[in-house]
Design a protein around this motif. Structure first.
Motif, mmCIF file in Angstrom:
data_model
loop_
_atom_site.group_PDB
_atom_site.id
_atom_site.type_symbol
_atom_site.label_atom_id
_atom_site.label_comp_id
_atom_site.label_asym_id
_atom_site.label_seq_id
_atom_site.Cartn_x
_atom_site.Cartn_y
_atom_site.Cartn_z
ATOM 1 N N ASP A 213 55.550 11.329 13.858
ATOM 2 C CA ASP A 213 54.983 10.323 12.964
ATOM 3 C C ASP A 213 54.758 9.008 13.711
ATOM 4 O O ASP A 213 53.747 8.334 13.518
ATOM 5 C CB ASP A 213 55.903 10.103 11.766
ATOM 6 C CG ASP A 213 56.090 11.379 10.952
ATOM 7 O OD1 ASP A 213 55.074 11.992 10.597
ATOM 8 O OD2 ASP A 213 57.242 11.777 10.699
ATOM 9 N N LYS B 184 54.354 -1.914 13.616
ATOM 10 C CA LYS B 184 53.427 -1.318 12.646
ATOM 11 C C LYS B 184 53.981 0.006 12.126
ATOM 12 O O LYS B 184 53.861 0.333 10.942
ATOM 13 C CB LYS B 184 52.063 -1.121 13.319
ATOM 14 C CG LYS B 184 51.035 -0.473 12.436
ATOM 15 C CD LYS B 184 50.549 -1.398 11.344
ATOM 16 C CE LYS B 184 49.329 -2.168 11.831
ATOM 17 N NZ LYS B 184 48.774 -3.052 10.818
ATOM 18 N N VAL C 198 51.030 7.013 14.201
ATOM 19 C CA VAL C 198 50.758 5.610 13.858
ATOM 20 C C VAL C 198 50.336 4.831 15.110
ATOM 21 O O VAL C 198 49.381 4.055 15.078
ATOM 22 C CB VAL C 198 51.976 4.947 13.185
ATOM 23 C CG1 VAL C 198 51.682 3.491 12.867
ATOM 24 C CG2 VAL C 198 52.362 5.700 11.912
ATOM 25 N N LEU D 227 63.101 8.074 11.925
ATOM 26 C CA LEU D 227 61.692 8.454 12.024
ATOM 27 C C LEU D 227 61.518 9.561 13.065
ATOM 28 O O LEU D 227 62.190 9.574 14.090
ATOM 29 C CB LEU D 227 60.839 7.253 12.428
ATOM 30 C CG LEU D 227 60.835 6.077 11.458
ATOM 31 C CD1 LEU D 227 59.961 4.947 12.006
ATOM 32 C CD2 LEU D 227 60.339 6.501 10.076
ATOM 33 N N GLU E 288 56.306 -0.702 9.447
ATOM 34 C CA GLU E 288 55.578 -1.189 8.278
ATOM 35 C C GLU E 288 55.004 0.000 7.480
ATOM 36 O O GLU E 288 55.094 0.027 6.258
ATOM 37 C CB GLU E 288 54.455 -2.081 8.800
ATOM 38 C CG GLU E 288 53.788 -2.975 7.790
ATOM 39 C CD GLU E 288 52.614 -3.682 8.449
ATOM 40 O OE1 GLU E 288 52.776 -4.229 9.557
ATOM 41 O OE2 GLU E 288 51.517 -3.644 7.863
ATOM 42 N N VAL E 289 54.459 0.963 8.207
ATOM 43 C CA VAL E 289 53.811 2.092 7.528
ATOM 44 C C VAL E 289 54.839 3.106 7.020
ATOM 45 O O VAL E 289 54.745 3.590 5.898
ATOM 46 C CB VAL E 289 52.812 2.805 8.475
ATOM 47 C CG1 VAL E 289 52.246 4.062 7.827
ATOM 48 C CG2 VAL E 289 51.694 1.853 8.857
ATOM 49 N N LEU E 290 55.822 3.425 7.858
ATOM 50 C CA LEU E 290 56.725 4.527 7.533
ATOM 51 C C LEU E 290 58.050 4.066 6.920
ATOM 52 O O LEU E 290 58.822 4.889 6.423
ATOM 53 C CB LEU E 290 57.015 5.355 8.792
ATOM 54 C CG LEU E 290 55.793 5.995 9.464
ATOM 55 C CD1 LEU E 290 56.201 6.658 10.764
ATOM 56 C CD2 LEU E 290 55.111 7.003 8.553
ATOM 57 N N GLY E 291 58.302 2.767 7.001
ATOM 58 C CA GLY E 291 59.519 2.216 6.385
ATOM 59 C C GLY E 291 60.773 2.481 7.172
ATOM 60 O O GLY E 291 60.777 3.158 8.173
#
Lengths: 422, 147
Positions: A362, A416, A366, A358, A419-422
Motif C-alpha cells: 500500500d 502523504k 501511494v 501499513l 494522510e491517505v491510509l491513516g
C-alpha cells in the motif's frame, strides 16, 4: 590548430570536482519525465539502474554500423564486432582489476554466473556430506543454485547467521568453516539491508582452510571500486544492468586456474576447438564457457557503462551516495512509525523500512502516485524477511543521479501515505 | 489523489484495520490457503458448509490493505449464501476489479473495490481471498497462488 585541439579536449572533459549531479542527470533522458503528473523520483536502483545516453548510443551505434556475429567471419563487420566484444572484455578486466582478460566470462547476469559455478565447479567438487556456506542475507539467486546442487549431491547448505543490525556474526561464520566446506558463497553487499560484508576477511579466513570463495557482487559493483586481485576471491559475479549497462549481460570472474580445471557449462558453438561425432575438444578460456552467440551488443553497452562510471570515478560515486544515504537516514528517522531494517556500520545506499500498521504494498502504491518509484515486497530474499519477522519491506535504493531533493520527495511521499491510509 | 481515494475508500481502510471474522473458528469443515508471492500476502480461509450453503466464514493471515479488506468483506458478504451464489459473485467481482464490468448493482458492499480496476497490479490483492474461497469450495489441498 593546437589551441583548437586543446579546447575540444576541454569540452569533453568532466570536471573532477565537485560532483555535479545535475550534469549527470542530463545523461539520463529517462529521468526527465512525469509519473502521475509528478516528476519521476526513481529510487529502485537496486532492482535496475537507468541507462545513460552513452550506453544507449553505444548499443545503437553497434547495431547501426558494426553488427555481425563474432569469432567466425573473415569479413570486415565480423572483425569489427569481434573487436568490440573483446574490447568489452578488456574493459571489464580493468574494472575488476583481474589479472587476465580470459578470466572474464560473459553471461546473462549474476544469476547465471552463480548457476554456472554451481553446475560446473560445484558438480565436480561437491559430494555427499560436503558443505557449502552462505549467509542469511543472500538473494534467492545465491541460495537456490546451491540448494539444487546440495540436493543432487547429498551435500549440506550451511547458513551463517546475522545480528539485528544486519551484519554477519563473525564467530558464527568462522565456526561453519571446516574440512567438509567446499565453497563459501556470500554477497558483497546485501540487496535488502545494504550491508557491506567484510569480504576480504571472509576470503582470508576461508583461504586459510583452502576453501574457495564466490562473491555475489550484483549490489557492490555499481557502488564501490572492486579489485578482485586485492580481495583474492576465487569467483566474482555481477550484472550489467545494475551498473548502468543493458539487461541480459553480466560477468563471471574466475581465477584462471580454477576455470581451466572446470568442465564446460553449456555445449554448443564457440566453446569448442574441434568436434567429431566421437569426441569434442573444448576451447580455451574464456570461450569454453561462452557457448552460442553471446550478447555482443550487450557487451558493447556494458563497456560503455564501465567507461561512464570510470570517468566519473567509483570513489566519487561512493562518496556522493554515502552523503545521500546519511541524509535519507536522518530524515527517515523522523517519520513517525517508521522502522528501518538493517543498520550495518558498513552500509551501501539501500534502505529497507516498514511503516507501523501499513503494508509495504500500500505504501508503494501511494508513493507511486506521488511519482516516487520504490520497491516493495520480499526483494527475492524471503529467508531474510523471516529473520526480521516482516512479510515484506519498502526499499529505497539510490544511484549516482539521485538528489537530496529526491530524498525530500520520498519523505513527503511518506507523509502523504499516512494522510491517505491513516 | 482522486484515484487513490477511489482505491482506498473509507470502507476498505476500515476493514483493513479492523478485519471482520478474523479468527480461527472451532467448527469449520473446509479451509484453504492463499498466497500472493509478489507481496507476501498469505491468508487462510475457513468455511462451514451445511449442504451447499455457507453458514460461517472466517480468515487469518497477513496482507496489504486491499487483500485484507477483500477477505474481510468476503466473509461478511457470503454468510448464508449457497456455493453457486458465491461463485456467481466471484465472477461479478472479478469483472468489477478488472474493469470488464462497470455495473455494481448486485455487488452490495463489494462495490467499494471498483477503484482497483485503475490499478491493474493490485487486482491480485483484491482477488486473493476469492481464489482461496474457490479452492476451499473445491476441497483443494494445495495452497492457491496468484502467480
Amino acid at each position: 590548430m593546437g589551441t583548437a585541439t586543446t579546447a575540444s579536449h576541454d569540452v569533453g572533459h568532466r570536471p573532477r570536482r565537485p560532483f555535479d549531479v545535475q550534469r549527470v542527470r542530463e545523461d539520463f533522458p529517462i529521468l526527465k519525465q512525469e509519473v502521475h503528473g509528478k516528476p519521476l523520483v526513481y529510487l529502485d536502483n537496486a532492482a535496475t539502474t537507468q541507462k545513460p545516453r552513452q550506453v544507449i548510443e553505444a548499443e545503437q551505434q553497434f547495431y547501426l554500423h558494426d553488427n555481425s556475429n563474432i569469432h567466425r567471419g573473415v569479413h570486415e563487420l565480423s572483425e569489427r564486432a569481434t573487436q568490440a566484444y573483446e574490447d568489452g572484455r578488456e574493459k571489464v578486466r580493468r574494472f575488476l582489476n583481474a589479472r587476465e582478460s580470459r578470466e572474464i566470462i560473459f553471461v546473462r547476469g549474476t544469476t547465471e554466473a552463480i548457476n554456472l559455478v554451481a553446475q560446473t565447479f560445484g558438480r565436480e567438487r561437491v559430494g555427499a556430506g560436503d558443505e557449502i556456506v552462505i549467509s542469511a542475507m543472500e538473494h534467492h539467486s545465491n541460495i537456490v543454485p546451491w540448494q539444487i546442487l546440495c540436493q543432487e549431491k547429498g551435500a549440506r547448505l550451511r547458513v551463517a547467521p546475522i545480528n539485528d543490525r544486519g551484519e554477519l556474526i563473525w564467530e558464527e561464520f568462522l565456526k561453519l568453516l571446516g574440512a567438509r566446506t567446499r565453497l563459501v558463497a556470500v554477497t558483497h553487499v546485501s540487496n535488502v539491508l545494504g550491508t557491506v560484508n567484510p569480504v576480504k576477511a571472509i576470503v582470508d579466513a576461508a583461504h586459510r582452510l583452502d576453501i574457495p570463495v564466490l562473491l555475489d557482487g550484483a549490489q557492490a559493483a555499481p557502488h564501490q571500486p572492486v579489485d578482485v586481485q586485492a580481495l583474492d576471491c576465487d569467483f566474482y559475479a555481477f550484472s550489467g544492468h545494475k551498473v548502468y549497462g543493458p539487461t541480459g549481460v553480466g560477468v563471471l570472474y574466475g581465477k584462471a586456474k580454477l576455470l581451466e580445471a572446470m568442465p564446460p557449462y553449456q555445449g554448443g558453438g564457440d566453446m569448442i576447438s574441434s568436434v567429431t561425432f566421437e569426441k569434442t575438444t573444448y576451447n580455451t578460456l574464456p570461450y569454453k564457457f561462452e557457448a552460442g552467440t553471446p550478447n555482443v551488443a550487450g557487451v558493447v553497452g556494458l563497456g560503455a557503462a564501465i567507461d561512464y562510471v570510470s570517468e566519473i570515478g567509483l570513489e566519487r560515486i561512493a562518496a556522493y551516495e554515502q552523503e545521500l544515504l546519511q541524509d535519507a537516514i536522518r530524515k527517515l528517522e523522523k517519520v513517525p512509525g517508521l522502522t528501518m531494517i538493517g543498520a550495518a556500520r558498513q552500509k551501501a545506499a539501500v534502505i529497507s523500512f516498514v511503516l507501523e500498521g501499513l503494508h509495504p504494498h500500500d505504501v508503494g502504491t501511494v508513493l507511486d502516485q506521488e511519482g516516487v518509484a520504490v520497491r516493495t515486497g520480499h526483494h527475492c530474499a524471503q529467508p531474510l524477511m523471516d529473520r526480521f519477522q516482516v512479510p515484506a519491506t519498502t526499499r529505497a535504493s539510490f544511484a549516482l543521479y539521485n538528489t537530496h531533493q529526491e530524498v525530500d520527495a520520498l519523505v513527503a511521499g511518506l507523509h502523504k501515505v499516512r494522510e491517505v491510509l491513516g | 489523489m482522486s484515484d487513490l481515494r477511489t482505491l482506498y475508500q473509507e470502507v476498505i481502510l476500515d476493514h483493513s484495520k479492523r478485519p471482520r471474522n478474523f479468527r480461527l473458528p472451532a467448527d469449520s469443515n473446509r479451509q484453504a490457503e492463499g498466497f500472493n508471492p509478489l507481496c507476501g500476502d498469505r491468508i487462510t480461509l475457513y468455511l462451514k458448509l451445511d449442504g451447499d450453503r455457507i453458514t460461517d466464514l472466517a480468515f487469518q493471515g497477513s496482507g496489504c490493505a486491499i487483500s485484507t479488506a477483500s477477505a474481510s468483506l468476503l466473509t461478511e458478504t457470503l454468510r448464508g449464501k449457497t456455493t453457486a451464489e458465491a461463485e456467481e459473485l466471484f465472477g461479478k467481482f472479478h469483472d468489477l476489479v478488472t474493469g470488464k464490468a462497470k455495473g455494481t448493482d448486485s455487488l452490495g458492499k463489494l462495490a467499494v473495490f471498483s477503484g482497483v480496476s485503475e490499478f491493474p497490479i493490485r487486482v491480485k490483492c483484491a482477488t486473493l481471498a476469492w481464489h482461496t474461497l474457490k479452492s476451499a469450495l473445491e476441497g483443494g489441498e494445495k495452497p492457491v497462488s496468484t502467480e
